[in-house]
Write a protein that holds these residues in place. Structure first.
Motif, mmCIF file in Angstrom:
data_model
loop_
_atom_site.group_PDB
_atom_site.id
_atom_site.type_symbol
_atom_site.label_atom_id
_atom_site.label_comp_id
_atom_site.label_asym_id
_atom_site.label_seq_id
_atom_site.Cartn_x
_atom_site.Cartn_y
_atom_site.Cartn_z
ATOM 1 N N PHE A 97 16.956 28.901 11.598
ATOM 2 C CA PHE A 97 17.175 29.790 10.534
ATOM 3 C C PHE A 97 16.586 30.929 10.261
ATOM 4 C CE2 PHE A 97 15.923 24.798 10.266
ATOM 5 C CZ PHE A 97 17.507 24.486 9.648
ATOM 6 N N THR A 98 17.490 31.268 9.277
ATOM 7 C CA THR A 98 17.464 32.660 9.329
ATOM 8 C C THR A 98 17.452 33.303 7.639
ATOM 9 O OG1 THR A 98 19.060 33.299 9.953
ATOM 10 C CG2 THR A 98 17.655 34.219 11.026
ATOM 11 N N VAL A 279 17.751 20.213 5.131
ATOM 12 C CA VAL A 279 16.996 21.610 5.833
ATOM 13 C C VAL A 279 15.567 21.161 5.800
ATOM 14 C CG1 VAL A 279 16.761 23.770 5.785
ATOM 15 C CG2 VAL A 279 19.355 22.595 5.486
ATOM 16 N N LYS A 281 13.443 23.562 7.292
ATOM 17 C CA LYS A 281 12.378 24.925 7.839
ATOM 18 C C LYS A 281 11.025 24.551 7.618
ATOM 19 C CE LYS A 281 11.087 28.098 6.216
ATOM 20 N NZ LYS A 281 10.460 28.657 6.954
ATOM 21 N N ASP A 282 10.527 24.949 9.160
ATOM 22 C CA ASP A 282 9.634 24.743 9.614
ATOM 23 C C ASP A 282 8.968 26.609 9.812
ATOM 24 O OD1 ASP A 282 9.379 22.758 10.838
ATOM 25 O OD2 ASP A 282 9.620 21.817 12.461
ATOM 26 N N LEU A 323 12.531 35.947 7.059
ATOM 27 C CA LEU A 323 12.744 34.280 7.605
ATOM 28 C C LEU A 323 13.372 34.287 9.112
ATOM 29 C CD1 LEU A 323 12.821 31.269 7.095
ATOM 30 C CD2 LEU A 323 14.962 31.475 6.128
ATOM 31 N N ASP A 325 12.939 30.905 11.310
ATOM 32 C CA ASP A 325 12.463 30.403 12.032
ATOM 33 C C ASP A 325 13.200 28.395 12.564
ATOM 34 O OD1 ASP A 325 9.718 30.601 10.959
ATOM 35 O OD2 ASP A 325 10.088 30.673 8.543
ATOM 36 N N THR A 326 11.984 27.304 13.520
ATOM 37 C CA THR A 326 12.988 26.573 14.008
ATOM 38 C C THR A 326 12.546 25.872 13.042
ATOM 39 O OG1 THR A 326 10.803 26.304 14.821
ATOM 40 C CG2 THR A 326 12.487 27.432 16.721
ATOM 41 N N GLY A 327 13.461 24.301 13.296
ATOM 42 C CA GLY A 327 12.922 23.710 12.173
ATOM 43 C C GLY A 327 14.118 22.012 12.891
#
Length: 347
Positions: A97-98, A279, A281-282, A323, A325-327
């Protein structure tokens, strides 16, 4: 976007983490709503309001029918649970995620000593030949001067470069008004990341690179900075879209305004434009929210890849720039599509 570069948008500048990730045949896994972390506490009505802005524009009649039903709902959460099923789509690449945003520049409709860097409309010859001239050729060769292609002039060539990366933006005028520009075409050359180039040159390590870091380096090193911008041969042209009211977001790929914190850019190969997407997002400041896939971007590739829209202006830009991040994300698909077109889905 329409296919704009906007969604690079940010990841393209900073360095997208899965640009070279190996792609495999997508795997679909059917989930229960109870498996969506945070589902019970989200503002489902906010998501439904965003879904309603584009569902009537979807090509599939099943989706359009759901849009008609959605307009009559008084319980948004019940609507999504009754007519959709969450589907996890994976293609072997890690989730990423960006964020992206709509920049706001300072400019004028007329050229002045302060406002001297033009935002250009697409020249006719660039429509007929692809690839056309490179960024270096366009800016150093004077091919576009005095041809009536200037939409506005801005005060900062670095911000103009990043406007091209985002693919749309607003220009604040001296009288307090503004004009809005959207993607109008490109010269046909592939985008090359200047963030990656700074890393290749040994100026920064990959984890240090952000849009603000790049801007600061260019301003501290104007001659080398100009050469760095030429490293990206892609050049984006614009069109004026000031008919979009100031309180609404810029136009996304569905030619409708995107919404701060609720619209995402996705890869339409895997996620239908207009679809609700859950979504997770971690990382720092986790996000658990139902959003809507209303945009695309040249750096947004893969089943678990999304760009979250953060709004307009510098504050939104700083938040978007942080931003990466993974998830995971799950697409909410109509029940009939799950049963008819996803027979490979497993519980």
């Amino acid at each position: 976007m329409i296919e704009t570069l906007r969604s690079t948008v940010f990841a393209g500048v900073v360095m997208s983490g899965n640009e070279t990730a190996a792609q495999s045949k997508p795997v679909h896994k059917l989930l229960d709503f109870q498996q969506l972390d945070g589902w019970e506490t989200d503002d489902h009505q906010a998501a439904l309001d965003v879904f309603l802005t584009t569902c009537s524009d979807m090509k599939d009649p099943a989706w359009r029918a759901l849009g008609t039903v959605a307009a009559e709902q008084t319980d948004a959460k019940a609507f999504f649970e009754l007519f959709f099923r969450p589907v996890l789509i994976e293609d072997g690449a890690d989730a990423l995620f960006t964020g992206y945003f709509e920049p706001e520049l300072h400019g004028s409709r007329v050229q002045t000593e302060t406002y001297r860097f033009p935002i250009y409309a697409l020249p006719p010859e660039a429509r007929e030949v692809s690839p056309w001239l490179t960024r270096r050729d366009i800016l150093s060769g004077g091919y576009l001067h005095d041809r009536g292609l200037e939409i506005a002039w801005v005060d900062d060539p670095v911000e103009l470069f990043f406007l091209q990366i985002q693919g749309s933006g607003r220009v604040r005028l001296p009288d307090g008004g503004f004009l809005r520009v959207g993607y109008g075409g490109a010269n046909g050359h592939p985008y090359r990341s200047i963030g990656k180039e700074l890393v290749r040159r040994g100026v920064y390590d990959a984890h240090q690179v952000s849009a603000q870091v790049i801007k600061n380096w260019i301003r501290r090193n104007p001659r080398e900075g100009e050469d760095l911008l030429y490293h990206n041969p892609s050049y984006v042209f614009f069109r004026e879209v000031s008919e979009v009211p100031a309180h609404l977001g810029p136009l996304g790929a569905m030619n409708r305004s995107v919404t701060t914190g609720r619209s995402i850019a996705v890869d339409p190969v895997f996620t239908p434009l207009g679809a609700p997407v859950w979504v997770e997002k971690d990382g720092k400041d986790p996000i658990r929210r139902l959003m809507v896939a209303q945009d695309t971007g040249s750096a947004i590739k893969g089943a678990q890849r999304a760009d979250i829209f953060f709004g307009t202006g510098d504050k939104a830009g700083r938040a978007a720039g942080k931003l990466k991040d993974t998830g995971r994300m799950a697409v909410l698909m109509p029940i009939q599509h799950v049963s008819e077109t996803l027979p490979e889905a497993v519980q």
